[in-house]
Write a protein that holds these residues in place. Structure first.
Motif, short mmCIF file in Angstrom:
data_model
loop_
_atom_site.label_atom_id
_atom_site.label_comp_id
_atom_site.label_asym_id
_atom_site.label_seq_id
_atom_site.Cartn_x
_atom_site.Cartn_y
_atom_site.Cartn_z
N PRO A 199 54.93 -19.37 49.43
CA PRO A 199 56.04 -19.49 50.37
C PRO A 199 57.21 -20.21 49.72
O PRO A 199 57.03 -21.03 48.82
N PRO A 200 58.43 -19.90 50.16
CA PRO A 200 59.58 -20.56 49.55
C PRO A 200 59.54 -22.06 49.82
O PRO A 200 59.08 -22.51 50.87
N ILE A 201 60.00 -22.80 48.87
CA ILE A 201 60.06 -24.26 49.02
C ILE A 201 61.25 -24.57 49.91
O ILE A 201 62.36 -24.12 49.64
N PRO A 202 61.00 -25.33 51.00
CA PRO A 202 62.13 -25.64 51.88
C PRO A 202 63.18 -26.46 51.13
O PRO A 202 62.86 -27.29 50.28
N ALA A 203 64.42 -26.20 51.46
CA ALA A 203 65.51 -26.93 50.82
C ALA A 203 65.44 -28.40 51.24
O ALA A 203 65.14 -28.71 52.39
N ARG A 204 65.69 -29.26 50.31
CA ARG A 204 65.69 -30.69 50.62
C ARG A 204 66.96 -31.04 51.37
O ARG A 204 68.05 -30.58 51.02
N ARG A 205 66.79 -31.82 52.36
CA ARG A 205 67.96 -32.29 53.08
C ARG A 205 68.51 -33.50 52.35
O ARG A 205 67.78 -34.41 51.98
#
Length: 118
Positions: free
Chosen positions: A98-104
């Motif tokens: 799964p894609p790595i969620p973007a860091r906030r």
């Protein structure tokens, strides 16, 4: 899981009409097997057209490894469609992560100018 790819033999010795893909599991042994034929994926369409060989004729979409001299029997193969089929089959058994969620980004502290007090 591992995928093993071998040439798929015909009834003739050292004649192959595709690739046999086998999914192997360490504990369960063979999980799945499929064959991707050269004819179905137009691997040798240009070569066979140049030779005047049509679908259903002897040698169409096949490679023969009968002679030690001359170019390898797979010379002139167009593996574009075959490669797509291999990649698709591999994705069935090993889906992409799964894609790595973007860091906030953390909010930046307010900038203060040196020498000024609030």
């Amino acid at each position: 899981m591992r995928i093993r790819i071998d040439f798929q033999g015909t009834i003739r010795h050292r004649e192959y009409d595709g690739l046999r893909m086998t999914v192997l599991h360490r504990e369960q042994a063979v999980v799945d097997t499929t064959v991707l034929t050269f004819a179905d994926h137009d691997t040798f369409a240009r070569r066979d057209t140049d030779r005047g060989i049509r679908p259903g004729w002897d040698g169409y979409g096949r490679i023969r490894d009968w002679h030690a001299d001359g170019p390898p029997p797979w010379t002139g193969a167009d593996v574009t469609e075959l490669r797509r089929a291999i990649e698709h089959y591999a994705q069935v058994w090993r889906p992409a992560p799964p894609p790595i969620p973007a860091r906030r980004a953390l909010p930046s502290p307010p900038l203060t100018q040196p020498g000024r007090s609030h």
